[in-house]
Design a protein around this motif. Sequence first.
Motif, PDB file in Angstrom:
ATOM      1  N   ILE A 193      37.080   2.254  16.452  1.00 24.14           N
ATOM      2  CA  ILE A 193      37.099   0.906  15.875  1.00 24.14           C
ATOM      3  C   ILE A 193      36.129   0.008  16.651  1.00 24.14           C
ATOM      4  CG2 ILE A 193      38.505  -1.129  15.350  1.00 24.14           C
ATOM      5  CD1 ILE A 193      39.284   1.260  13.692  1.00 24.14           C
ATOM      6  N   PHE A 194      35.325  -0.774  15.913  1.00 21.93           N
ATOM      7  CA  PHE A 194      34.497  -1.811  16.515  1.00 21.93           C
ATOM      8  C   PHE A 194      35.315  -3.097  16.620  1.00 21.93           C
ATOM      9  CE2 PHE A 194      31.237   1.033  14.869  1.00 21.93           C
ATOM     10  CZ  PHE A 194      30.268   0.995  15.867  1.00 21.93           C
ATOM     11  N   TYR A 195      35.184  -3.758  17.750  1.00 19.71           N
ATOM     12  CA  TYR A 195      35.863  -5.030  17.990  1.00 19.71           C
ATOM     13  C   TYR A 195      34.819  -6.085  18.356  1.00 19.71           C
ATOM     14  CZ  TYR A 195      40.203  -2.304  18.484  1.00 19.71           C
ATOM     15  OH  TYR A 195      41.281  -1.467  18.273  1.00 19.71           O
ATOM     16  N   VAL A 196      34.927  -7.263  17.750  1.00 15.43           N
ATOM     17  CA  VAL A 196      34.115  -8.415  18.132  1.00 15.43           C
ATOM     18  C   VAL A 196      35.061  -9.586  18.359  1.00 15.43           C
ATOM     19  CG1 VAL A 196      32.390 -10.100  17.405  1.00 15.43           C
ATOM     20  CG2 VAL A 196      32.043  -7.675  16.917  1.00 15.43           C
ATOM     21  N   CYS A 197      34.984 -10.166  19.555  1.00 15.74           N
ATOM     22  CA  CYS A 197      35.874 -11.278  19.908  1.00 15.74           C
ATOM     23  C   CYS A 197      35.038 -12.454  20.378  1.00 15.74           C
ATOM     24  CB  CYS A 197      36.846 -10.849  21.009  1.00 15.74           C
ATOM     25  SG  CYS A 197      38.032 -12.130  21.487  1.00 15.74           S
ATOM     26  N   PHE A 198      35.334 -13.642  19.875  1.00 21.89           N
ATOM     27  CA  PHE A 198      34.618 -14.848  20.296  1.00 21.89           C
ATOM     28  C   PHE A 198      35.470 -16.074  20.005  1.00 21.89           C
ATOM     29  CE2 PHE A 198      33.367 -13.961  15.905  1.00 21.89           C
ATOM     30  CZ  PHE A 198      33.587 -15.171  15.278  1.00 21.89           C
ATOM     31  N   LEU A 215      39.107 -12.501  16.417  1.00 23.05           N
ATOM     32  CA  LEU A 215      38.935 -11.069  16.653  1.00 23.05           C
ATOM     33  C   LEU A 215      38.631 -10.409  15.313  1.00 23.05           C
ATOM     34  CD1 LEU A 215      39.159  -8.656  18.675  1.00 23.05           C
ATOM     35  CD2 LEU A 215      41.500  -8.372  17.825  1.00 23.05           C
ATOM     36  N   PHE A 216      37.473  -9.796  15.218  1.00 25.41           N
ATOM     37  CA  PHE A 216      37.092  -9.074  14.012  1.00 25.41           C
ATOM     38  C   PHE A 216      37.062  -7.579  14.319  1.00 25.41           C
ATOM     39  CE2 PHE A 216      35.668 -13.256  12.934  1.00 25.41           C
ATOM     40  CZ  PHE A 216      35.695 -13.324  11.542  1.00 25.41           C
ATOM     41  N   THR A 217      37.549  -6.774  13.378  1.00 28.87           N
ATOM     42  CA  THR A 217      37.596  -5.330  13.565  1.00 28.87           C
ATOM     43  C   THR A 217      37.011  -4.622  12.350  1.00 28.87           C
ATOM     44  OG1 THR A 217      39.840  -5.181  12.637  1.00 28.87           O
ATOM     45  CG2 THR A 217      39.643  -5.459  15.033  1.00 28.87           C
ATOM     46  N   SER A 218      36.427  -3.448  12.605  1.00 31.53           N
ATOM     47  CA  SER A 218      35.866  -2.657  11.517  1.00 31.53           C
ATOM     48  C   SER A 218      35.709  -1.208  11.980  1.00 31.53           C
ATOM     49  CB  SER A 218      34.502  -3.209  11.091  1.00 31.53           C
ATOM     50  OG  SER A 218      33.908  -2.393  10.096  1.00 31.53           O
ATOM     51  N   LYS A 219      35.809  -0.293  11.038  1.00 27.41           N
ATOM     52  CA  LYS A 219      35.572   1.114  11.344  1.00 27.41           C
ATOM     53  C   LYS A 219      34.089   1.456  11.347  1.00 27.41           C
ATOM     54  CE  LYS A 219      40.020   2.764   9.558  1.00 27.41           C
ATOM     55  NZ  LYS A 219      40.702   3.648   8.556  1.00 27.41           N
ATOM     56  N   ALA A 220      33.284   0.592  10.758  1.00 28.88           N
ATOM     57  CA  ALA A 220      31.837   0.786  10.724  1.00 28.88           C
ATOM     58  C   ALA A 220      31.168  -0.526  11.076  1.00 28.88           C
ATOM     59  CB  ALA A 220      31.379   1.265   9.344  1.00 28.88           C
TER      60      ALA A 220
END
Length: 519
Positions: A90-95, A105-110
């Motif tokens: 899983i990709f995680y982006v936090c800001f 927090l945004f999550t995605s498999k791609a």
Amino acid sequence: MKIEVTNPITGMDYPDPDVIRVRDIYYMVSTTMYFMPGCEILRSYDLVNWEHAAYVYERLDSTPGQMLTGEANIYGKGMWAASLRFHKGIFYVCFVANDTRKTYLFTSKAVEGPWEKHYIEGFYHDNSILFDDDGSVYIAYGNKDIFITQLKPDLSGPLEGGLHRLAVSDVGHPGLGYEGAHFYKINGKYYLFLIHSLRDKWMRVEACFMSDSIGGEFTGGDVLVDDRGYCGQGVAQGGIVDTPEGKWYGILFQDMGAVGRIPVLMPVSWEGDWPVFGRDGKIPDKFHVFSEKPEYRYEPLAQSDAFRGEQGLAIQEQIRRDRCFGLKSAWQFNHEPDLALIELDRKKGQFRIKTDKLCRNLTQAKNTLTQRTHYPRCAGEVTVDFSGLREGDYAGICTLQGSYGLAAVTKRHGRNLIVMQSMETESSLQRARRAEEKEWEQVAISEDAVRLRVEADFTGMKDEATFFYWCGEAWKKIGVTHKLYFRMDHFTGCRFGLCVYSTLAAGGSAAFSDFIYEV
């Protein structure tokens, strides 16, 4: 295959970078502030050449400020300093966004998405996520005081009874204290990389602190004090990453004047457990990296655009454009766009913007279409069909910032005019919203379309923009050479912008075609 590094690597405003590697692909996220779509992720196979991979969101929370409703705006705010991680597929982006005071927090498999939006309870300035080996999750954050807080397993908020501690403090610093945390666990040791300024003068420097345990004492200090011989502007804040071969590199940004904050690549070596940035304390002028795919052709980060239909687009490119409001990924709007006011006619090759409110100046104009400017020099030109303008409307090309410059066409007392205008703000914190534009020159024309051009020169922080119009045989300068600035009111690098706004009556429109970007 070895390739030579030329710094700064993107030549464009990609501040606060965080970088990871997933197998043989590197990904870098940076601050996009108030521009939308937002939170751009770039992709590379060699850490030197980068291309667009994804925007994490098209819209954030659609607040009045994010939508430029009335005189509301979020200039100088929005998302910044994201943490990018890949964990268990899983990709995680936090800001955080400083206008909403929320942690996202945004999550995605791609990496291409789709991305799912979540919130983390609390506000974690300049944060960095760490997934520990035992399944625990931590977030490091703060300004001057740097804290580490343990999160719930689902990352929805602080774990009740979990770790919450002060790790490093720079309280009493007269300038920029520690912030911009990048948190890692490497070979069993915990590392906090931070930015701050020298105490006796303004210059960004990179610091690192290490601990044997998450609850132990973090010790360390400055690890990079270097300006690359460029105007006393230090290099700091960013991430480190290893290659498949086990070499390490850092990507930190450098202030380069009005063009913005540009990523700089440097080797990182290790003396025992301690990271050493550059060579002999300096970022080398030249060095080589290994390219995983030397034959790969990267899409440029800045692009010309005819706004016409393109046949045979690859599926991935079509998906990417679908997530960029149907446009090339090089474009971002100045705030959240109002799609009811724009029309992309790929048959005619026109991008049309209509107005629905009155604006004191162009910073309040909806749907301004922007691209980053490029160091050391660049130019943009476009054809403007202004037959749909109303009295008091303006349509043209600008260098978007608080102290902006603008070459535009307008209708005034029944006449068609080309004008060059600018906005002068007196201090870094003064907002342009209440200031008045200054007109330097006007030229009467009889046509309903005109080609406009702007040239920007950022060499050695010269930071100047010059505007032109096509007079039938050659480019002719209009107005004055305009001084550009990097200031806190917008807190981003200067951009080219295609803009339309009304000052007397809403409802007018203009169409842009054949945009050319030159580097």
